[in-house]
Design a protein around this motif. Structure first.
Motif, short mmCIF file in Angstrom:
data_model
loop_
_atom_site.label_atom_id
_atom_site.label_comp_id
_atom_site.label_asym_id
_atom_site.label_seq_id
_atom_site.Cartn_x
_atom_site.Cartn_y
_atom_site.Cartn_z
N GLU A 38 0.82 -1.21 0.00
CA GLU A 38 0.00 0.00 0.00
C GLU A 38 0.86 1.26 0.00
O GLU A 38 1.80 1.41 0.79
N ASN A 39 0.53 2.16 -0.94
CA ASN A 39 1.19 3.47 -1.06
C ASN A 39 2.68 3.39 -1.41
O ASN A 39 3.42 4.35 -1.23
N GLU A 40 3.12 2.24 -1.91
CA GLU A 40 4.51 2.10 -2.33
C GLU A 40 4.58 1.58 -3.75
O GLU A 40 3.57 1.17 -4.33
N THR A 41 5.78 1.60 -4.33
CA THR A 41 5.96 1.14 -5.70
C THR A 41 6.60 -0.24 -5.74
O THR A 41 7.45 -0.53 -6.57
N LEU A 62 -0.69 -5.12 2.32
CA LEU A 62 -0.73 -5.46 0.91
C LEU A 62 -2.12 -5.19 0.35
O LEU A 62 -3.13 -5.39 1.03
N VAL A 63 -2.17 -4.72 -0.90
CA VAL A 63 -3.43 -4.45 -1.58
C VAL A 63 -3.58 -5.45 -2.72
O VAL A 63 -2.69 -5.55 -3.58
N PHE A 64 -4.70 -6.17 -2.74
CA PHE A 64 -4.95 -7.20 -3.74
C PHE A 64 -6.09 -6.74 -4.65
O PHE A 64 -7.17 -6.39 -4.18
N SER A 65 -5.82 -6.77 -5.95
CA SER A 65 -6.81 -6.28 -6.92
C SER A 65 -6.90 -7.25 -8.10
O SER A 65 -5.88 -7.57 -8.72
N ILE A 71 -11.56 -5.29 -4.02
CA ILE A 71 -10.19 -4.99 -3.59
C ILE A 71 -10.06 -5.32 -2.10
O ILE A 71 -10.96 -5.03 -1.30
N LYS A 72 -8.95 -5.95 -1.73
CA LYS A 72 -8.75 -6.33 -0.34
C LYS A 72 -7.38 -5.87 0.15
O LYS A 72 -6.40 -5.93 -0.59
N LYS A 73 -7.33 -5.44 1.42
CA LYS A 73 -6.08 -5.11 2.09
C LYS A 73 -5.84 -6.14 3.18
O LYS A 73 -6.76 -6.53 3.90
N ALA A 74 -4.58 -6.58 3.29
CA ALA A 74 -4.25 -7.58 4.30
C ALA A 74 -2.80 -7.43 4.72
O ALA A 74 -1.97 -6.89 3.98
N THR A 78 -0.10 -12.53 6.43
CA THR A 78 -1.20 -13.44 6.12
C THR A 78 -0.80 -14.34 4.96
O THR A 78 -0.46 -13.86 3.88
N GLU A 79 -0.83 -15.65 5.17
CA GLU A 79 -0.35 -16.58 4.15
C GLU A 79 -1.43 -16.94 3.12
O GLU A 79 -1.12 -17.23 1.96
N VAL A 80 -2.70 -16.96 3.54
CA VAL A 80 -3.80 -17.28 2.62
C VAL A 80 -4.72 -16.07 2.54
O VAL A 80 -5.30 -15.65 3.54
N ILE A 81 -4.82 -15.51 1.35
CA ILE A 81 -5.65 -14.33 1.13
C ILE A 81 -6.93 -14.76 0.43
O ILE A 81 -6.89 -15.38 -0.64
N LEU A 82 -8.07 -14.46 1.03
CA LEU A 82 -9.37 -14.82 0.46
C LEU A 82 -10.02 -13.57 -0.13
O LEU A 82 -10.28 -12.61 0.59
N LEU A 83 -10.26 -13.60 -1.44
CA LEU A 83 -10.91 -12.47 -2.11
C LEU A 83 -12.39 -12.77 -2.32
O LEU A 83 -12.76 -13.88 -2.71
N LYS A 84 -13.20 -11.76 -2.05
CA LYS A 84 -14.65 -11.90 -2.18
C LYS A 84 -15.09 -11.55 -3.60
O LYS A 84 -14.78 -10.46 -4.10
N PRO A 85 -15.80 -12.47 -4.28
CA PRO A 85 -16.26 -12.16 -5.64
C PRO A 85 -17.18 -10.94 -5.66
O PRO A 85 -17.95 -10.71 -4.73
N LYS A 86 -17.06 -10.18 -6.73
CA LYS A 86 -17.90 -9.01 -6.91
C LYS A 86 -18.97 -9.36 -7.95
O LYS A 86 -18.66 -9.89 -9.02
N PHE A 87 -20.21 -9.10 -7.61
CA PHE A 87 -21.30 -9.44 -8.51
C PHE A 87 -21.75 -8.18 -9.24
O PHE A 87 -22.12 -7.17 -8.63
N PHE A 88 -21.70 -8.25 -10.57
CA PHE A 88 -22.00 -7.10 -11.40
C PHE A 88 -23.47 -7.09 -11.81
O PHE A 88 -24.05 -8.14 -12.13
N GLU A 89 -24.04 -5.90 -11.80
CA GLU A 89 -25.39 -5.72 -12.34
C GLU A 89 -25.25 -5.25 -13.77
O GLU A 89 -24.86 -4.10 -14.03
#
Length: 288
Positions: A38-41, A62-65, A71-74, A78-89
């Motif tokens: 986050e906020n770094e290159t 860390l930022v996961f996209s 988008i998730k920050k963790a 954290t060794e296992v990152i779980l991302l939540k599906p986004k449902f589109f209309e």
């Protein structure tokens, strides 16, 4: 002569952290996730099995996209990152068969020998196309054209398409993952979008090219130092993207979990890009 623009490249003594990104519902690994401190290159991309590693000294956020996920920050611990599906209309699109097909190419980008390297960062490099009334006659995005210059065969990158809101790229409007393999050398690449029936947003559209920091894109870049005349090298990731120079402020990049507008290049050396915006060489073909 080829010219290359380098993003920030630095070397330091670090420790390596490892993890895996998974779907929070199915538990399946998620490949090609864009991962940044986050906020770094500093960032990377998850491999096809969802695994990733980063060289960092201490605990970071860390930022996961990834397309189709929130988008998730963790913590980097954290060794296992779980991302939540986004449902589109999805908006309903009524498509009628026109008596005569029209096409319009916009963007006026061209192939020049000035390329952008990714270094070891999963940048998304975007170009804004503003809406014009004349596009009402050809309101659908039919094809994306972009120029690349790859040192290896079949380098992969992602295509991202965003609407434009509050002066920055906003939500994805292409909901399907589109990964393109580009050939070695200077290439004109064409990506067909016809099946997606994407309407040109009235607020404008941003076409994003996303580098993937994966093993199959890795190679050793060699260059000659103009002062010492020695040949140096460093690890980077293909493909390089062809860059054009423009007066228009239409270029953005995504890093550290945020979008940023590209500033004007200032080198005070009288170069052709001084005072210009460096933007990826992308054109669009519109249709009715």
């Amino acid at each position: 002569m080829y010219k290359f623009l380098f993003f920030f490249i630095s070397f330091s003594l670090t420790a390596q952290i490892r993890g895996v990104v998974k779907d929070s519902i199915s538990g399946e690994p998620i490949p090609y996730v864009n991962i940044w401190i986050e906020n770094e290159t500093i960032g990377t991309t998850s491999e096809t099995n969802g695994s990733f590693s980063l060289d960092i000294k201490e605990e970071k956020v860390l930022v996961f996209s990834a397309l189709g996920y929130e988008i998730k920050k963790a913590s980097s611990k954290t060794e296992v990152i779980l991302l939540k599906p986004k449902f589109f209309e999805l908006n309903e699109v009524v498509i009628s068969i026109p008596k005569k097909t029209k096409e319009l190419e916009i963007g006026d980008s061209k192939k020049i020998h000035h390329s952008q390297l990714s270094g070891d960062k999963p940048w998304i490099y975007g170009k804004l196309f503003k809406f014009e009334e004349k596009y009402n006659e050809t309101p659908f995005l039919k094809k994306i054209i972009f120029y690349s210059n790859s040192k290896i065969k079949n380098a992969k990158l992602k295509i991202r398409i965003y609407n434009f809101k509050d002066s920055i790229p906003n939500e994805d409007i292409l909901y399907e993952e589109v990964i393109v393999s580009v050939k070695k050398g200077m290439q004109k690449n064409t990506v067909d979008l016809s099946k997606h029936a994407i309407l040109f947003p009235k607020e404008g559209v941003v076409i994003g090219l996303e580098w993937m920091i994966i093993e199959e894109n890795k190679y050793l870049f060699e260059y000659k130092d103009t002062k010492s005349k020695k040949t140096n090298s460093f690890v980077t990731y293909a493909p390089s993207l062809v860059i054009n120079y423009t007066e228009e402020e239409n270029s953005f990049h995504f890093s550290g979990g945020k979008w940023r507008k590209r500033s004007r290049a200032i080198s005070n050396s009288g170069r052709e890009w001084d005072g210009k915006i460096m933007t990826p060489a992308i054109n669009l073909i519109l249709t009715n």
